[in-house]
Design an enzyme around this catalytic site. Sequence first.
Site, PDB file in Angstrom:
ATOM      1  N   ARG A  41      -3.675 -14.620  -1.288  1.00  0.00           N
ATOM      2  CA  ARG A  41      -5.127 -14.643  -1.090  1.00  0.00           C
ATOM      3  C   ARG A  41      -5.833 -14.420  -2.420  1.00  0.00           C
ATOM      4  O   ARG A  41      -5.196 -14.116  -3.419  1.00  0.00           O
ATOM      5  CB  ARG A  41      -5.520 -13.519  -0.131  1.00  0.00           C
ATOM      6  CG  ARG A  41      -4.966 -12.179  -0.628  1.00  0.00           C
ATOM      7  CD  ARG A  41      -5.568 -10.987   0.044  1.00  0.00           C
ATOM      8  NE  ARG A  41      -4.779  -9.800  -0.216  1.00  0.00           N
ATOM      9  CZ  ARG A  41      -4.852  -9.036  -1.295  1.00  0.00           C
ATOM     10  NH1 ARG A  41      -5.720  -9.348  -2.252  1.00  0.00           N
ATOM     11  NH2 ARG A  41      -4.093  -7.975  -1.457  1.00  0.00           N
ATOM     12  N   HIS A  59      -2.649   3.775  -4.555  1.00  0.00           N
ATOM     13  CA  HIS A  59      -2.540   2.330  -4.380  1.00  0.00           C
ATOM     14  C   HIS A  59      -3.890   1.629  -4.342  1.00  0.00           C
ATOM     15  O   HIS A  59      -3.980   0.463  -3.974  1.00  0.00           O
ATOM     16  CB  HIS A  59      -1.696   1.981  -3.148  1.00  0.00           C
ATOM     17  CG  HIS A  59      -0.323   2.575  -3.217  1.00  0.00           C
ATOM     18  ND1 HIS A  59       0.683   2.035  -3.984  1.00  0.00           N
ATOM     19  CD2 HIS A  59       0.191   3.716  -2.679  1.00  0.00           C
ATOM     20  CE1 HIS A  59       1.765   2.790  -3.896  1.00  0.00           C
ATOM     21  NE2 HIS A  59       1.497   3.823  -3.117  1.00  0.00           N
ATOM     22  N   GLY A 107       0.794  -1.210   0.000  1.00  0.00           N
ATOM     23  CA  GLY A 107       0.000   0.000   0.000  1.00  0.00           C
ATOM     24  C   GLY A 107       0.833   1.269   0.000  1.00  0.00           C
ATOM     25  O   GLY A 107       0.307   2.354   0.212  1.00  0.00           O
ATOM     26  N   GLY A 108       2.138   1.133  -0.273  1.00  0.00           N
ATOM     27  CA  GLY A 108       2.973   2.317  -0.455  1.00  0.00           C
ATOM     28  C   GLY A 108       3.433   2.969   0.834  1.00  0.00           C
ATOM     29  O   GLY A 108       4.186   3.944   0.791  1.00  0.00           O
ATOM     30  N   GLU A 162      15.912  -0.547  -3.355  1.00  0.00           N
ATOM     31  CA  GLU A 162      15.902  -1.014  -4.747  1.00  0.00           C
ATOM     32  C   GLU A 162      16.140   0.155  -5.686  1.00  0.00           C
ATOM     33  O   GLU A 162      15.879   1.305  -5.326  1.00  0.00           O
ATOM     34  CB  GLU A 162      14.512  -1.588  -5.101  1.00  0.00           C
ATOM     35  CG  GLU A 162      14.229  -2.933  -4.519  1.00  0.00           C
ATOM     36  CD  GLU A 162      12.853  -3.454  -4.874  1.00  0.00           C
ATOM     37  OE1 GLU A 162      12.011  -2.678  -5.383  1.00  0.00           O
ATOM     38  OE2 GLU A 162      12.621  -4.640  -4.644  1.00  0.00           O
ATOM     39  N   VAL A 184      -9.600  -8.915  -5.369  1.00  0.00           N
ATOM     40  CA  VAL A 184     -10.831  -8.281  -5.860  1.00  0.00           C
ATOM     41  C   VAL A 184     -10.980  -8.508  -7.370  1.00  0.00           C
ATOM     42  O   VAL A 184     -12.047  -8.859  -7.857  1.00  0.00           O
ATOM     43  CB  VAL A 184     -10.816  -6.762  -5.538  1.00  0.00           C
ATOM     44  CG1 VAL A 184     -11.945  -6.041  -6.254  1.00  0.00           C
ATOM     45  CG2 VAL A 184     -10.904  -6.536  -4.033  1.00  0.00           C
ATOM     46  N   LEU A 240      12.147   2.254 -10.305  1.00  0.00           N
ATOM     47  CA  LEU A 240      11.681   2.209 -11.694  1.00  0.00           C
ATOM     48  C   LEU A 240      10.743   3.388 -11.897  1.00  0.00           C
ATOM     49  O   LEU A 240       9.791   3.558 -11.143  1.00  0.00           O
ATOM     50  CB  LEU A 240      10.967   0.888 -11.985  1.00  0.00           C
ATOM     51  CG  LEU A 240      11.745  -0.404 -11.699  1.00  0.00           C
ATOM     52  CD1 LEU A 240      10.907  -1.623 -12.091  1.00  0.00           C
ATOM     53  CD2 LEU A 240      13.075  -0.424 -12.429  1.00  0.00           C
ATOM     54  N   LYS A 276      -6.604   0.254  -6.783  1.00  0.00           N
ATOM     55  CA  LYS A 276      -6.881  -0.015  -8.193  1.00  0.00           C
ATOM     56  C   LYS A 276      -8.305   0.395  -8.501  1.00  0.00           C
ATOM     57  O   LYS A 276      -9.199   0.211  -7.661  1.00  0.00           O
ATOM     58  CB  LYS A 276      -6.725  -1.513  -8.475  1.00  0.00           C
ATOM     59  CG  LYS A 276      -5.308  -2.016  -8.254  1.00  0.00           C
ATOM     60  CD  LYS A 276      -5.252  -3.536  -8.137  1.00  0.00           C
ATOM     61  CE  LYS A 276      -3.850  -3.950  -7.729  1.00  0.00           C
ATOM     62  NZ  LYS A 276      -3.822  -5.339  -7.221  1.00  0.00           N
TER      63      LYS A 276
HETATM   64  C1  MV4 Z   1       8.376   0.108  -6.728  1.00  0.00           C
HETATM   65  C2  MV4 Z   1       8.137   1.144  -7.661  1.00  0.00           C
HETATM   66  C3  MV4 Z   1       9.203   1.536  -8.449  1.00  0.00           C
HETATM   67  N1  MV4 Z   1      10.423   0.982  -8.321  1.00  0.00           N
HETATM   68  N2  MV4 Z   1       9.606  -0.444  -6.639  1.00  0.00           N
HETATM   69  C4  MV4 Z   1       4.136   0.439  -4.545  1.00  0.00           C
HETATM   70  C5  MV4 Z   1       3.506  -0.423  -3.509  1.00  0.00           C
HETATM   71  C6  MV4 Z   1       4.520  -1.396  -3.122  1.00  0.00           C
HETATM   72  N3  MV4 Z   1       3.901  -2.643  -2.938  1.00  0.00           N
HETATM   73  C7  MV4 Z   1       5.540  -1.381  -4.203  1.00  0.00           C
HETATM   74  N4  MV4 Z   1       5.308  -0.201  -4.986  1.00  0.00           N
HETATM   75  C8  MV4 Z   1       6.193   0.246  -5.914  1.00  0.00           C
HETATM   76  N5  MV4 Z   1       7.421  -0.325  -5.906  1.00  0.00           N
HETATM   77  C9  MV4 Z   1      10.609   0.000  -7.415  1.00  0.00           C
HETATM   78  N6  MV4 Z   1      11.829  -0.536  -7.292  1.00  0.00           N
HETATM   79  C10 MV4 Z   1       6.871   1.699  -7.704  1.00  0.00           C
HETATM   80  C11 MV4 Z   1       5.881   1.259  -6.839  1.00  0.00           C
HETATM   81  C12 MV4 Z   1       4.594   1.905  -6.969  1.00  0.00           C
HETATM   82  C13 MV4 Z   1       3.482   1.204  -7.452  1.00  0.00           C
HETATM   83  C14 MV4 Z   1       3.513  -0.133  -7.784  1.00  0.00           C
HETATM   84  C15 MV4 Z   1       2.403  -0.803  -8.254  1.00  0.00           C
HETATM   85  C16 MV4 Z   1       1.208  -0.120  -8.395  1.00  0.00           C
HETATM   86  C17 MV4 Z   1       1.134   1.193  -8.081  1.00  0.00           C
HETATM   87  C18 MV4 Z   1       2.244   1.884  -7.603  1.00  0.00           C
HETATM   88  C19 MV4 Z   1       2.153   3.233  -7.294  1.00  0.00           C
HETATM   89  C20 MV4 Z   1       3.241   3.892  -6.827  1.00  0.00           C
HETATM   90  C21 MV4 Z   1       4.458   3.228  -6.655  1.00  0.00           C
END
Ligand code: MV4
Length: 452
Positions: free
Chosen positions: A293, A237, A166-167, A202, A296, A205, A239
């Site tokens: 799990r 976060h 959830g960020g 990390e 949705v 991206l 959808k």
């Molecule tokens: C990231 C990323 C960019 N680079 N990791 C957001 C929630 C968490 N579970 C992981 N997330 C991210 N990881 C790296 N190395 C960007 C996100 C991210 C994101 C990922 C999926 C869906 C929506 C997002 C919204 C903001 C940031």
Amino acid sequence: MKLFSKILIANRGEIALRILRACQELGIKTVVVHSTADDDSMPVRLADESVCIGEPAGRDSYLNMRAIMSAAEITNADAIHPGVGFLSENAKFARMIMEHGRVFIGPTPEHIELMGDKITAKSTMQKLGMPVIPGSNGEITSEAAAVCQAEEIGFPVLIKAASGGGGKGMKVAYCKDDVAQAYRLARTEAKANFGNDAVYMERYLKAPKHIEFQILADKQGHVVTLGERDCSLQRNHQKIWEEAPALGLPQRGRAKVEELIVKAMKKLRYIGVGTIEMLYEDGEFFFMEMNTRLQVEHTITEMVTGVDLVKSQILAAAGFPLEIAQRDVVVRGHAIECRINAEDPCTFFPSPGKVTMYHPAGGLGVRVDSHTYSGYVIPPYYDSLIGKLIAFAPTREECLARMRRALNEFVVDGVATIIPLHQRLIENPDVLRGEFNIHWLKGFLDASEKAS
Ligand code: MV4
């Protein structure tokens, strides 16, 4: 092997209804537990039995493990389905159910714990051959180590909480001077939100797509993948629009990732449904997290594969071998899910209250999963998801046309919903071309705010 005679559903809303429907079709009796805010809910009305377990607030009802266990004992339910959210990824709950001689419909507590810690999840999947985002191998425990790691990885870097999701507890550092502060902030936020301040790092991206793969596994060691979903269209976060299959993925890379996922899940002896969340950028897939799990958005995978994921999950938990092999899995056509949230379509402010009139869309290729009805009062205590509108058609173009007309048909009066937002999205050229990443929706919303 014996199928369950009675399942207790430890959830509410549309997902409780979805699980109830699967149980009914399998001839399994149902118990729905609920809070006082959900006395008049559809799943409570449709279940064979219901047990009120407490006050509206989650911690007093849907998160109260003891109350739910008691309800299972009283009603003699032999299995518990946790649904999504609430206790669905709680290893302690899964263990408690086992210790009371009942079945948790999900993987083992060990699987939940393994994937619940993002550091162990990542290192485990990496060892099993999955591509991961370059970064620190494991936890970072000092500012000096953070700076050192960041320079090795290359900027920008992202610091993430081990218990994250959830960020929360996520901080980007664009240059060396940002690192120490990002590290401290991430740790503090992680501690406050999860009670665990472990963080890792990390490469960040910049503009990836969120692509997730659905898997299904049985206790005999069979694993199948049911293709992927593009879940990039999200806000904070959450959808709001999901599609299956995803557009524009390289055929080879996609097939390779699926093969690696199946191999990894077989090694882990995973059980039931699961989702491998990946980030996809510049032709490359990277493992991000695994959800242990039901999700949705499982519905769109069901539409394009014809597999009932909830039934399959229940059968797998009861110990039955999968009814399908990988060669039986064919992704056909295209499906889109628009989440119908009771929120203002511009401000996203929740809009609880009475639904004075409810008329869902219908017709060929349209599915609506919703617990809402005319006269239903949306309680203010839970998430604002009041339904899911799913369109399915042979091609994406036809699917979009079908979704467009279904959105126009859908009537929800008395509360605000995000249907008008979906109606704008479905006219947008980027959305029509499938050209979006995880940041696209924010840009779209910021631009429309400026314009108004
Ligand atoms: C990231 C990323 C960019 N680079 N990791 C957001 C929630 C968490 N579970 C992981 N997330 C991210 N990881 C790296 N190395 C960007 C996100 C991210 C994101 C990922 C999926 C869906 C929506 C997002 C919204 C903001 C940031």
